[in-house]
Design a protein around this motif. Sequence first.
Motif, PDB file in Angstrom:
ATOM      1  N   ARG A  44       0.832  -1.203   0.000  1.00 53.57           N
ATOM      2  CA  ARG A  44       0.000   0.000   0.000  1.00 53.57           C
ATOM      3  C   ARG A  44       0.864   1.249   0.000  1.00 53.57           C
ATOM      4  O   ARG A  44       1.818   1.353   0.772  1.00 53.57           O
ATOM      5  CB  ARG A  44      -0.895   0.038   1.233  1.00 53.57           C
ATOM      6  CG  ARG A  44      -2.044  -0.925   1.190  1.00 53.57           C
ATOM      7  CD  ARG A  44      -2.828  -0.873   2.478  1.00 53.57           C
ATOM      8  NE  ARG A  44      -2.090  -1.642   3.504  1.00 53.57           N
ATOM      9  CZ  ARG A  44      -2.395  -1.624   4.780  1.00 53.57           C
ATOM     10  NH1 ARG A  44      -3.364  -0.878   5.230  1.00 53.57           N
ATOM     11  NH2 ARG A  44      -1.705  -2.363   5.628  1.00 53.57           N
ATOM     12  N   SER A  45       0.518   2.186  -0.876  1.00 48.71           N
ATOM     13  CA  SER A  45       1.155   3.505  -0.967  1.00 48.71           C
ATOM     14  C   SER A  45       2.638   3.460  -1.312  1.00 48.71           C
ATOM     15  O   SER A  45       3.339   4.467  -1.169  1.00 48.71           O
ATOM     16  CB  SER A  45       0.947   4.300   0.323  1.00 48.71           C
ATOM     17  OG  SER A  45      -0.433   4.491   0.559  1.00 48.71           O
ATOM     18  N   ALA A  46       3.149   2.337  -1.777  1.00 50.91           N
ATOM     19  CA  ALA A  46       4.558   2.248  -2.171  1.00 50.91           C
ATOM     20  C   ALA A  46       4.782   3.004  -3.484  1.00 50.91           C
ATOM     21  O   ALA A  46       3.865   3.182  -4.278  1.00 50.91           O
ATOM     22  CB  ALA A  46       4.973   0.790  -2.321  1.00 50.91           C
ATOM     23  N   GLN A  47       6.019   3.427  -3.695  1.00 51.53           N
ATOM     24  CA  GLN A  47       6.407   4.147  -4.901  1.00 51.53           C
ATOM     25  C   GLN A  47       7.180   3.213  -5.827  1.00 51.53           C
ATOM     26  O   GLN A  47       8.215   2.667  -5.435  1.00 51.53           O
ATOM     27  CB  GLN A  47       7.290   5.351  -4.542  1.00 51.53           C
ATOM     28  CG  GLN A  47       6.608   6.391  -3.688  1.00 51.53           C
ATOM     29  CD  GLN A  47       5.504   7.103  -4.448  1.00 51.53           C
ATOM     30  OE1 GLN A  47       5.668   7.468  -5.611  1.00 51.53           O
ATOM     31  NE2 GLN A  47       4.372   7.287  -3.809  1.00 51.53           N
ATOM     32  N   ALA A  66      -0.814   2.756  -4.440  1.00 49.41           N
ATOM     33  CA  ALA A  66       0.588   2.705  -4.844  1.00 49.41           C
ATOM     34  C   ALA A  66       0.766   3.496  -6.135  1.00 49.41           C
ATOM     35  O   ALA A  66      -0.172   3.683  -6.903  1.00 49.41           O
ATOM     36  CB  ALA A  66       1.044   1.262  -5.037  1.00 49.41           C
ATOM     37  N   ASN A  67       1.992   3.957  -6.367  1.00 51.81           N
ATOM     38  CA  ASN A  67       2.290   4.722  -7.568  1.00 51.81           C
ATOM     39  C   ASN A  67       3.183   3.884  -8.475  1.00 51.81           C
ATOM     40  O   ASN A  67       4.361   3.694  -8.177  1.00 51.81           O
ATOM     41  CB  ASN A  67       2.978   6.043  -7.196  1.00 51.81           C
ATOM     42  CG  ASN A  67       3.189   6.930  -8.401  1.00 51.81           C
ATOM     43  OD1 ASN A  67       2.978   6.518  -9.528  1.00 51.81           O
ATOM     44  ND2 ASN A  67       3.606   8.152  -8.159  1.00 51.81           N
ATOM     45  N   LEU A  68       2.597   3.402  -9.567  1.00 48.88           N
ATOM     46  CA  LEU A  68       3.338   2.643 -10.564  1.00 48.88           C
ATOM     47  C   LEU A  68       3.362   3.397 -11.894  1.00 48.88           C
ATOM     48  O   LEU A  68       3.506   2.802 -12.960  1.00 48.88           O
ATOM     49  CB  LEU A  68       2.727   1.254 -10.754  1.00 48.88           C
ATOM     50  CG  LEU A  68       2.994   0.278  -9.623  1.00 48.88           C
ATOM     51  CD1 LEU A  68       1.853   0.263  -8.629  1.00 48.88           C
ATOM     52  CD2 LEU A  68       3.240  -1.103 -10.142  1.00 48.88           C
ATOM     53  N   ALA A  69       3.241   4.713 -11.833  1.00 48.31           N
ATOM     54  CA  ALA A  69       3.220   5.529 -13.047  1.00 48.31           C
ATOM     55  C   ALA A  69       4.516   5.319 -13.828  1.00 48.31           C
ATOM     56  O   ALA A  69       5.611   5.396 -13.273  1.00 48.31           O
ATOM     57  CB  ALA A  69       3.047   7.005 -12.694  1.00 48.31           C
ATOM     58  N   GLY A  70       4.375   5.023 -15.090  1.00 46.73           N
ATOM     59  CA  GLY A  70       5.524   4.853 -15.964  1.00 46.73           C
ATOM     60  C   GLY A  70       6.285   3.552 -15.770  1.00 46.73           C
ATOM     61  O   GLY A  70       7.319   3.340 -16.400  1.00 46.73           O
ATOM     62  N   ALA A  71       5.798   2.664 -14.923  1.00 49.89           N
ATOM     63  CA  ALA A  71       6.496   1.392 -14.683  1.00 49.89           C
ATOM     64  C   ALA A  71       6.309   0.453 -15.875  1.00 49.89           C
ATOM     65  O   ALA A  71       5.296   0.485 -16.563  1.00 49.89           O
ATOM     66  CB  ALA A  71       5.963   0.730 -13.417  1.00 49.89           C
ATOM     67  N   CYS A  72       7.307  -0.378 -16.108  1.00 45.54           N
ATOM     68  CA  CYS A  72       7.212  -1.415 -17.139  1.00 45.54           C
ATOM     69  C   CYS A  72       6.677  -2.671 -16.471  1.00 45.54           C
ATOM     70  O   CYS A  72       7.370  -3.300 -15.672  1.00 45.54           O
ATOM     71  CB  CYS A  72       8.571  -1.684 -17.767  1.00 45.54           C
ATOM     72  SG  CYS A  72       8.500  -3.021 -18.993  1.00 45.54           S
ATOM     73  N   LEU A  73       5.438  -3.011 -16.770  1.00 43.39           N
ATOM     74  CA  LEU A  73       4.749  -4.148 -16.156  1.00 43.39           C
ATOM     75  C   LEU A  73       4.372  -5.203 -17.196  1.00 43.39           C
ATOM     76  O   LEU A  73       3.441  -5.977 -16.992  1.00 43.39           O
ATOM     77  CB  LEU A  73       3.505  -3.653 -15.426  1.00 43.39           C
ATOM     78  CG  LEU A  73       3.796  -2.752 -14.228  1.00 43.39           C
ATOM     79  CD1 LEU A  73       2.611  -1.872 -13.898  1.00 43.39           C
ATOM     80  CD2 LEU A  73       4.188  -3.590 -13.034  1.00 43.39           C
TER      81      LEU A  73
END
Length: 140
Positions: A44-47, A66-73
């Motif tokens: 929760r709420s991890a960057q 959580a912030n996964l903006a721009g992450a390669c998933l």
Amino acid sequence: MTPTQLAKVLERHDRWINGRPDGARANLSLANLEGLDLSHADLRSAQFTQALMEKADLSEANLENANLAGACLRHSRFDGTRLVGCDLTEADLAGVDTSAPVFAQALLPRRVEDIERSLQNKIADPRRWVDSLTRDGARL
């Protein structure tokens, strides 16, 4: 990031979530987490901004806010993942079924169809497009 380093970050994050001393929110932005098993983790709420998380297993993980903006998933697993308020804008979700119910309350990247429709409207009415550029501060 080594498994030992990741374990320390996750341990401090758990202490932060539970209000215990020496806790700190996990900041894994730009980290290489490719192929890691983060299933069942409370994140929760991890960057994770722009983290490399291709083929990661996030099954049953709690990624609320959580912030996964721009992450390669790419090709990551999200079976049963809690994504309420999770920021996935600009994330690369190729090979992930974002129509699955777990994505219903996440902030997802704009769909190509929505972008195309927006561009078609601007092309059909060039004056509105020029006006929107000047409103947004672009120089003409």
